[in-house]
Every structure is written in structure tokens, then in C-alpha cells.
Design an enzyme around this catalytic site. Structure first.
Site, PDB file in Angstrom:
ATOM      1  CE1 TYR A   1     -18.069   0.956  -6.429  1.00  0.00           C
ATOM      2  CE2 TYR A   1     -17.058   2.715  -7.701  1.00  0.00           C
ATOM      3  CZ  TYR A   1     -18.030   1.739  -7.563  1.00  0.00           C
ATOM      4  OH  TYR A   1     -18.963   1.565  -8.557  1.00  0.00           O
TER       5      TYR A   1
ATOM      6  CG  ASP B   1     -23.983   3.760  -9.723  1.00  0.00           C
ATOM      7  OD1 ASP B   1     -24.032   2.517  -9.762  1.00  0.00           O
ATOM      8  OD2 ASP B   1     -22.948   4.393  -9.444  1.00  0.00           O
TER       9      ASP B   1
ATOM     10  CG  HIS C   1     -27.031   0.502 -13.073  1.00  0.00           C
ATOM     11  ND1 HIS C   1     -27.481   0.545 -11.773  1.00  0.00           N
ATOM     12  CD2 HIS C   1     -25.872   1.220 -13.085  1.00  0.00           C
ATOM     13  CE1 HIS C   1     -26.634   1.236 -11.026  1.00  0.00           C
ATOM     14  NE2 HIS C   1     -25.652   1.665 -11.800  1.00  0.00           N
TER      15      HIS C   1
END
Length: 490
Positions: free
Chosen positions: A395, A248, A452
Site C-alpha cells: 500500500y 483487488d 469481493h
């Protein structure tokens, strides 16, 4: 000649046309994205590989003396924190879930009732506090902010070589993701490895995540974190050479470390990798019609073809990243105030990112791969620290540095590299694309299962891949050094 179209009604015709329009939009979007990723719409100037400098404290740099000390740290669940959480959980307002929809509408309220019941009545604060503190925690100040990390030194024989490795999490994960893989790396002989496979493990919290202090200024980026973590490894812990591993966000950070500090990063391993080969839009288009020719591995064909399905899934599952990449503080208020809201937001990612088919089940198959205590412990890192809003801001900062990342994505990486491709992850790089970015590929492993959150979901698979990778890296450097071995520990 009469030609008949099998469209039974005006409604059918509308759906038919809308379906084609959607595909055109998706394919068009992929072409534009591909042009950016391959550099056609980005700057042609060579990117700078200067890691730069940073200062993220509230105070101005000129008034602060750098403190290089490393301080012990312990995670504690105070009685006040316990009472506050219990009160909030007990006062939760629920809504009614829709029947027969699985998790397609998001986290189900009836499942959250079960989670809250477990949290209130079965989750042991005392037991989990001990589990958190089974490894040594530390903090040190770098670029004006505290960096939290765990440091696990193995027990070794005299003269036994140890490989230091930095392991970096992403969102919505935490350092806790690595708790199950740590003993497999630090005590390999008890878990199917050899004495040559022993690692010394350092797992930091990304700045603004968990118990690492958040930046107090805008502009924080993967380059800043790469610089901070290199300072941690090289200056604070005194490693001249070390391995890095990440998934990630962690994958982008350790890749940046390999790019900016190749003289120190001995080996770069990732379980979340993105490579953009030349003419990516054309490759995707050809692969859409000729998948067997474009993608030799069946796992790649399942992921990339048809491209409309791949991009449709991407759009379906990444809505959260848009709000976090634009107005993170807005949603931060509710997630900081409501433990159930926070848990629902995070658990939904553990459902869909572990296996996209999980959304078809009422329980999301949450506890098929994870224990409820582990899921809640990860959430507790966010809740107890009150850090969720600063994690969302990453983000926003990432969006601001997108151009820089695209430019750096064209720079070859010579550090020995390995990739563990888990089949159910949301991002995948075919093996034959890797040489476009990495000049010394040590390993590519198509994993038999897993998604993930690899270190938490499939720790043994990831540990074994890291062992095999590090053996290949050590052999690579022996050849580079004319057959001579070297001690990589500080």
C-alpha cells in the site's frame, strides 16, 4: 411571511448543520478526486509504456548471475510452528465486546473466541497441509527475488487446445483463493463446461505475499509485478500468449500486464475494475440527482446514488488502507506477533467486503459464504510465512506510484477485455463507462450475487464467466486472423 424550520432544538440544529457540512466535504472530496482521476490536476505529458527493469534482492545486481531454473516447493507445517501457534492462541488476552453493535466497531472479541476455539480444537494441520499441496507448487527467481506459484496442468486428449491463464490475488487474500475454481477451469467437462473450455492455471503469490520473497528495496509497484509475472509466463513457462485474470490488487496488476505486454496477453478479465470517464465529478453530481438517467442498471444506481452514501461507505471501510499506505511497519509488529490479531484484522475484511450488510450481525455471517477451514487457510498463508508486514508495504509503494497509475489510467487498452461485476463488491464500473478505457470489450456480466473475494465465494459463477469470455476472445482473434484458428500454447 413566517417561515418555520423543523429543527426542534439547538442539538437538532447542530446535527442539521453538521450533516450538511459532511455532505459538502464528501462531495468536495469527490470533485477533487475526480479532477485527479480525469487528469485535470495531473501531468499532461504522455505516460511511458516502457515496462522498465528492476532488481529487488539485497545484493547488487552486478554481483549476481540470474538463475532461470524452476524449483519444486512444498508447504509444510512443522511441529515447531504448530506448537508455537498453539501456545500463542492459548495465551490470548481478550477484551469485552459491546452489545448490539454487530461488527460496526470492528472484529468482535466474542467471535474471535469462537474462531480460536475452532483453530485449536478442530482445525486439522495434517488435513490442511494435504489440501495445500494437492496442487504442484514451484519457485523461481526473477529480478533477484523468489516468486512462488502453483501450476495446474489439465489432463487433455491429443490435439486438444489448452488456454493458459494467470490468476492473481489481492490483499488480504492469497493464492489459496483460487483453490475452488481451479478444478472448474482445468476439468470443465466435469463441471458444466465443454472440451473447448479447458485452461492451464498458474496462480502466483504477489511478491512479499505468502511464499514469494519480499522486495528488499523500496519502489516496488504494479508495473514491477506486471513485469515479473510476464517474465514468469513468457520466459520461465514459455507461453507466447496467455490469459490474465485478477481481483483487488490482482486486477491492477493484470491490467498493467495488458497495458505493457499487449502482444502476449490474449485476454484480460477482471472482477474489480475502475474506469474514470471524462468529467467524472460532473457525472457523479448529475447521477446524485438523476440516478435513473445516469445509471441504466439498478445495481449501478444502488452503488453510486446518493454519492454521499457511496463516499461515506468508502471512508468508513478504508481506514486500514491509510495506515498501511503511510506507516505499514508500525502495525506490522502486532500482526506478525499475534495470530489472533492477524486473524481479526483479516477476517474483518471478509465480513465487510463480502457484503456491507454483514456488519449488522453479531457473527458477521462469516460462515454463510465461506468455510472456516478456508478462512483459516488463507490466514495461515500469512502466519506461517511471516509475510504480513511486507504485504502491508505494498500500500505504501502504491501510494508512491499513484501519479504514474493515474497517468496510465488514461491510456486505452486494446487487449480483449471482460468484466464480472459482483453486486456486493466495494468498487464498480458501469457498463457504459467501459469504452472510455477499453477498445475491445468482449463481455460485461452483472452478477446475480457475490462480493469481493469472488473466486472463493462464487467459484462457479466466475468460472462460467471466464468460459464465456474466453469463447468470445477466441472468436475475436479468429476474425482478426481472417477466420484462421491458432495454437496459443507454448
Amino acid at each position: 411571511m413566517n417561515i418555520e424550520f423543523n429543527i426542534p432544538s439547538k442539538l437538532g440544529a447542530t446535527r442539521y448543520i453538521m450533516g450538511w457540512m459532511l455532505q459538502l466535504v464528501i462531495v468536495g472530496s469527490s470533485v477533487i478526486a475526480g479532477l485527479y482521476l480525469t487528469g485535470f490536476l495531473s501531468s499532461t505529458a504522455p505516460p511511458s509504456l516502457d515496462p522498465g527493469k528492476g532488481w529487488w534482492a539485497k545484493e547488487e545486481n552486478s554481483s549476481i548471475k540470474v538463475d532461470p531454473s524452476i524449483r519444486p516447493f512444498k508447504i509444510e507445517f512443522s511441529k515447531e510452528a504448530q506448537d508455537d501457534l498453539k501456545r500463542r492462541l492459548q495465551n490470548t488476552r481478550y477484551f469485552e465486546s459491546l452489545d448490539g453493535t454487530g461488527w460496526h466497531y470492528g472484529t468482535r472479541a466474542d467471535v474471535m473466541r469462537d474462531v480460536v476455539d475452532y483453530w485449536l480444537n478442530e482445525y486439522s494441520w495434517t488435513k490442511q497441509e494435504k489440501i495445500f499441496n494437492q496442487y504442484n507448487h514451484f519457485k523461481t527467481k526473477i529480478e533477484g527475488i523468489d516468486v512462488h506459484f502453483i501450476h495446474v496442468r489439465p489432463k487433455v486428449k491429443e490435439g486438444q487446445k489448452v488456454k493458459p491463464i494467470l490468476m492473481v490475488h489481492g490483499w488480504p487474500g492469497s493464492f489459496y483463493e483460487f483453490y475452488k475454481i481451479i478444478p472448474l477451469l482445468t476439468d470443465p467437462t466435469s463441471h458444466g463446461g465443454t472440451e473447448d473450455d479447458v485452461f492451464e492455471v498458474i496462480c502466483p503469490s504477489m511478491s512479499g505475499f505468502g511464499f514469494s520473497e519480499a522486495p528488499h528495496r523500496p519502489g516496488f509497484s504494479p508495473r514491477a509485478l506486471a513485469r515479473i509475472f510476464h517474465t514468469l509466463m513468457h520466459e520461465r513457462l514459455r507461453f507466447d500468449s496467455y490469459y490474465v485474470q485478477g481481483g483487488d490488487f490482482g486486477a491492477s496488476i493484470v491490467e498493467a500486464m495488458a497495458l505493457y505486454f499487449p502482444e502476449s496477453v490474449r485476454g484480460h478479465h477482471s472482477n474489480f475494475m475502475a474506469v474514470s470517464p471524462p468529467l467524472l465529478p460532473l457525472r457523479l453530481l448529475i447521477g446524485n440527482f438523476f440516478p435513473e438517467w445516469s445509471y441504466p442498471r439498478i445495481e449501478d444506481r444502488r452503488f453510486f446514488s446518493p454519492v454521499s452514501k457511496m463516499l461515506g461507505t468508502l471512508l468508513q471501510e478504508t481506514g486500514y488502507s491509510h495506515i498501511q499506505g503511510t506507516k505499514p511497519d508500525t502495525i506490522g509488529h502486532s500482526l506478525t506477533d499475534s495470530p489472533v490479531g492477524l486473524a481479526a484484522y483479516i477476517l474483518e475484511k471478509f465480513v465487510s467486503s463480502t457484503n456491507s450488510d454483514n456488519v449488522n450481525y453479531r457473527d458477521g455471517r462469516l460462515t454463510e459464504k465461506f468455510e472456516m477451514d478456508d478462512l483459516l487457510n488463507n490466514i495461515m498463508v500469512y502466519w506461517i510465512s511471516g509475510s504480513v508486514t511486507s504485504t502491508l508495504r505494498y500500500y505504501k509503494e502504491l501510494a508512491g506510484s499513484f501519479g504514474e497509475m493515474i497517468e496510465l489510467g488514461s491510456v486505452p487498452i486494446a487487449v480483449p477485455t471482460g468484466y464480472a461485476a459482483f453486486p456486493n463488491d466495494g468498487l464498480r464500473t458501469p457498463e457504459h463507462w467501459m469504452p472510455y478505457r477499453y477498445t475491445n470489450i468482449i463481455s460485461y456480466t452483472a452478477m446475480p450475487r457475490g462480493g469481493h473475494f469472488a473466486a472463493l465465494e462464487e467459484p462457479m459463477l466466475l468460472a462460467e464467466d471466464l468460459r464465456n469470455f474466453s469463447r468470445g476472445v477466441e472468436e475475436f482473434w479468429r476474425k482478426e486472423n481472417g477466420g484462421r484458428s491458432e495454437d496459443i500454447h507454448s
